[in-house]
Design an enzyme around this catalytic site. Structure first.
Site, short mmCIF file in Angstrom:
data_model
loop_
_atom_site.label_atom_id
_atom_site.label_comp_id
_atom_site.label_asym_id
_atom_site.label_seq_id
_atom_site.Cartn_x
_atom_site.Cartn_y
_atom_site.Cartn_z
N ASP A 12 0.86 -1.19 0.00
CA ASP A 12 0.00 0.00 0.00
C ASP A 12 0.89 1.25 0.00
OD1 ASP A 12 -3.02 0.87 1.65
OD2 ASP A 12 -1.49 2.27 0.97
N GLU A 21 30.20 6.12 4.74
CA GLU A 21 30.16 4.69 5.05
C GLU A 21 29.96 3.90 3.76
OE1 GLU A 21 26.41 3.59 7.23
OE2 GLU A 21 26.18 5.78 7.28
N CYS A 79 26.25 6.67 10.25
CA CYS A 79 25.70 7.99 9.92
C CYS A 79 26.16 9.09 10.88
CB CYS A 79 24.18 7.92 9.90
SG CYS A 79 23.60 6.63 8.81
N THR A 105 14.08 3.01 2.12
CA THR A 105 14.88 4.03 2.84
C THR A 105 16.26 4.23 2.20
OG1 THR A 105 15.88 2.52 4.46
CG2 THR A 105 13.71 3.39 5.00
N SER A 126 17.03 -1.36 15.20
CA SER A 126 17.68 -0.08 14.87
C SER A 126 16.77 1.09 15.24
CB SER A 126 18.10 -0.03 13.40
OG SER A 126 16.98 0.07 12.55
N HIS A 154 18.88 13.12 12.64
CA HIS A 154 19.32 12.22 11.58
C HIS A 154 18.05 11.57 11.04
CE1 HIS A 154 20.92 9.03 9.29
NE2 HIS A 154 20.56 8.08 10.14
N LYS A 213 9.09 10.26 15.19
CA LYS A 213 8.90 9.39 16.36
C LYS A 213 9.75 9.88 17.53
CE LYS A 213 8.01 5.01 14.03
NZ LYS A 213 8.13 3.59 14.14
N ASN A 271 17.59 8.42 2.33
CA ASN A 271 18.66 8.42 3.34
C ASN A 271 19.99 8.68 2.65
OD1 ASN A 271 20.15 8.12 5.65
ND2 ASN A 271 19.59 5.99 6.03
N SER A 295 24.55 4.06 13.55
CA SER A 295 24.38 2.69 14.04
C SER A 295 25.70 2.08 14.46
CB SER A 295 23.76 1.82 12.94
OG SER A 295 22.44 2.22 12.71
N1 CAA Z 1 -0.59 3.52 5.58
C1 CAA Z 1 0.08 4.22 6.50
N2 CAA Z 1 1.01 3.68 7.33
C2 CAA Z 1 1.29 2.37 7.19
C3 CAA Z 1 0.62 1.56 6.24
C4 CAA Z 1 -0.37 2.19 5.40
N3 CAA Z 1 -1.01 1.50 4.48
N4 CAA Z 1 1.10 0.31 6.33
C5 CAA Z 1 2.05 0.32 7.32
N5 CAA Z 1 2.14 1.57 7.83
C6 CAA Z 1 3.06 2.04 8.89
C7 CAA Z 1 3.22 1.08 10.04
O1 CAA Z 1 2.15 1.18 10.95
C8 CAA Z 1 4.54 1.56 10.62
O2 CAA Z 1 4.32 2.73 11.36
P1 CAA Z 1 4.97 2.87 12.83
O3 CAA Z 1 6.45 2.68 12.66
O4 CAA Z 1 4.61 4.26 13.25
O5 CAA Z 1 4.37 1.80 13.65
C9 CAA Z 1 5.33 1.99 9.37
O6 CAA Z 1 4.37 2.12 8.32
C10 CAA Z 1 6.39 1.00 8.95
O7 CAA Z 1 5.80 -0.25 8.89
P2 CAA Z 1 6.59 -1.54 9.33
O8 CAA Z 1 7.22 -1.36 10.67
O9 CAA Z 1 5.70 -2.72 9.15
O10 CAA Z 1 7.73 -1.55 8.20
P3 CAA Z 1 8.85 -2.59 7.91
O11 CAA Z 1 8.71 -3.82 8.72
O12 CAA Z 1 8.86 -2.75 6.45
O13 CAA Z 1 10.21 -1.89 8.41
C11 CAA Z 1 11.96 -0.29 8.73
C12 CAA Z 1 10.44 -0.50 8.48
C13 CAA Z 1 12.38 -1.14 9.93
C14 CAA Z 1 12.22 1.16 8.98
C15 CAA Z 1 12.72 -0.78 7.45
O14 CAA Z 1 12.39 0.07 6.39
C16 CAA Z 1 14.24 -0.76 7.63
O15 CAA Z 1 14.84 -1.74 8.07
N6 CAA Z 1 14.89 0.38 7.26
C17 CAA Z 1 16.35 0.52 7.36
C18 CAA Z 1 16.83 0.72 8.79
C19 CAA Z 1 16.56 2.10 9.34
O16 CAA Z 1 16.37 3.06 8.63
N7 CAA Z 1 16.58 2.19 10.67
C20 CAA Z 1 16.42 3.48 11.32
C21 CAA Z 1 17.24 3.59 12.60
S1 CAA Z 1 18.96 3.19 12.26
C22 CAA Z 1 19.65 4.62 11.65
O17 CAA Z 1 19.11 5.67 11.78
C23 CAA Z 1 20.95 4.53 10.92
C24 CAA Z 1 20.68 4.53 9.45
O18 CAA Z 1 20.70 5.58 8.81
C25 CAA Z 1 20.39 3.25 8.81
#
Ligand code: CAA
Length: 388
Positions: free
Chosen positions: A29, A79, A111, A152, A201, A233, A242, A275, A308
């Protein structure tokens, strides 16, 4: 003497994928990507752009001859570097025509690297007040096709000129930082793609934020109301939101509204670029400064850096008189608006295309890339750059 950010440059490649198209291709979606994650567009780097060219292009727009005389330290934070030995800073030093009497190094801590570089630059200027330090944060974020992190990804660079009596923002003390050995996101030297424990993370990003924020308040004596804005960041824009939400109730309604409105401004560029890892916090700062007309000299901006592995840091800066005049708002608007949309299939082809690793020669099609500085060829394991 005050020390801080004198100029900020930014560059992102001319190609992007729309997150609605990516969502459709991945059978997700679109609201998950655009609202849940908070991304609209993801910059895609063609083979003619690597972290060196991205950084050189970002610096190109801000460096003048006076700066060339004053810069005696180039710190390249990345990185996704191109060499385990030679620093990317040396290529940029040459491409920009900087003076030979300079130090050039590369720093890495996910980062967080650019923040470490800025603090190092601050120390250098404190010892050598006439010096200017060029700090570069440049990365191409790759998680892989069809992975949870794909939405991302992004590519781009920020260039910051650090010096005394800065024209944009002075950097304040204290700066509060913390380190813990954790495995939330990492990329072993043999892998082109990052590994990530996504949920962990997210948790760690927030835990580090709350820890350094609490310590910052106790060391500085400041409170939420003392900040005009807080920049984060932004691995994806929802992450910063958040974090902000965890502290909003420390302010009254007016403070909350101000911080929420300014957060909106601070995430716009990141939402449309993706990102860019170590440059991401400073892209968010740039977005705020260039898009929010209601900020004024004397306003305090908080900065939360997270890399990280992990290191977190919270520090702040004060906006300087006429800081707006030293930004490149129209250039950045034009750069973002003139980009070309890729289909998901085209993006996947670019993602899969790689440079040879066996020493063979390859000439790249630089005519397709409008950037002033490009990677033109590779021969005998050496990259040849072109500045035009
Ligand atoms: N409409 C609106 N929102 C929706 C939706 C819809 N149809 N379907 C899902 N969502 C929302 C979910 O409710 C969730 O919201 P919340 O986080 O507020 O609960 C959000 O979309 C994401 O959904 P999921 O958690 O199910 O997503 P995912 O399992 O695919 O994983 C993620 C998301 C973990 C960020 C993944 O994209 C990821 O691993 N990203 C890379 C790691 C990252 O960026 N980590 C951040 C911290 S680490 C860091 O900052 C260093 C760096 O640069 C990497």
């Amino acid at each position: 003497m005050t020390i801080g950010i004198d100029k900020i440059g930014f560059y992102t490649p001319h190609l992007y994928v729309d997150m609605n198209d990516l969502a459709e291709a991945r059978d997700v979606d679109p609201g998950k990507f655009t609202i849940g994650i908070g991304q609209e567009k993801m910059a895609v780097a063609p083979l003619t752009q690597d972290p060196v060219t991205l950084a050189a292009n970002a610096a190109w727009e801000i460096i003048d001859d006076q700066d060339r005389d004053a810069i005696d330290f180039v710190i390249f934070a990345t990185e996704s570097g191109i060499d385990h030995s030679k620093s990317a800073a040396i290529y940029v030093h040459q491409l920009l025509g900087l003076k030979s009497g300079a130090r050039c190094i590369e720093v890495k801590q996910a980062c967080y690297g650019a923040t470490a570089a800025i603090q190092m630059a601050k120390g250098h200027v404190a010892l050598h007040p006439e010096s200017k330090v060029l700090v570069l944060g440049s990365d191409i974020a790759r998680y892989g096709l069809n992975t949870g992190g794909e939405v991302t990804q992004g590519a781009g660079a920020v260039a910051l000129l650090i010096g005394q009596d800065p024209r944009i923002m002075t950097l304040e003390e204290p700066s509060v930082y913390a380190t813990e050995d954790i495995m939330d996101f990492w990329r072993p030297v043999y892998s082109e793609m990052a590994f990530v424990d996504g949920k962990f993370s997210n948790e760690q990003y927030l835990a580090f934020f709350n820890r350094v924020w609490e310590q910052y308040k106790s060391e500085s004596g400041l409170a939420l109301k003392d900040f005009a804005a807080i920049c984060f960041h932004l691995p994806y824009t929802k992450m910063g939101l958040k974090a902000l939400r965890t502290i909003l109730d420390e302010g009254d309604e007016a403070v909350q509204e101000r911080l929420k409105a300014n957060f909106q401004m601070s995430q716009h560029y990141n939402r449309n670029v993706g990102n860019i890892y170590t440059g991401s916090l400073y892209l968010s700062l740039l977005s705020l400064l260039e898009l929010q007309d209601e900020l004024k000299a004397g306003d305090r901006i908080g900065l939360y850096s997270y890399g990280s592995g992990a290191v977190g840091e919270f520090f702040s800066g004060i906006l300087q008189p006429d800081y707006k005049q030293h930004l490149h708002v129209q250039d950045h608007k034009a750069m973002l608006n003139s980009r070309e949309a890729l289909t998901v299939a085209e993006y996947e082809d670019i993602f899969k295309s790689t440079l040879p690793t066996d020493g063979t020669t390859v000439e790249l099609d630089v005519e397709q890339d409008p950037a002033p500085i490009v990677l033109a060829s590779l021969a005998d394991h050496k990259r040849q750059y072109l500045s035009r």
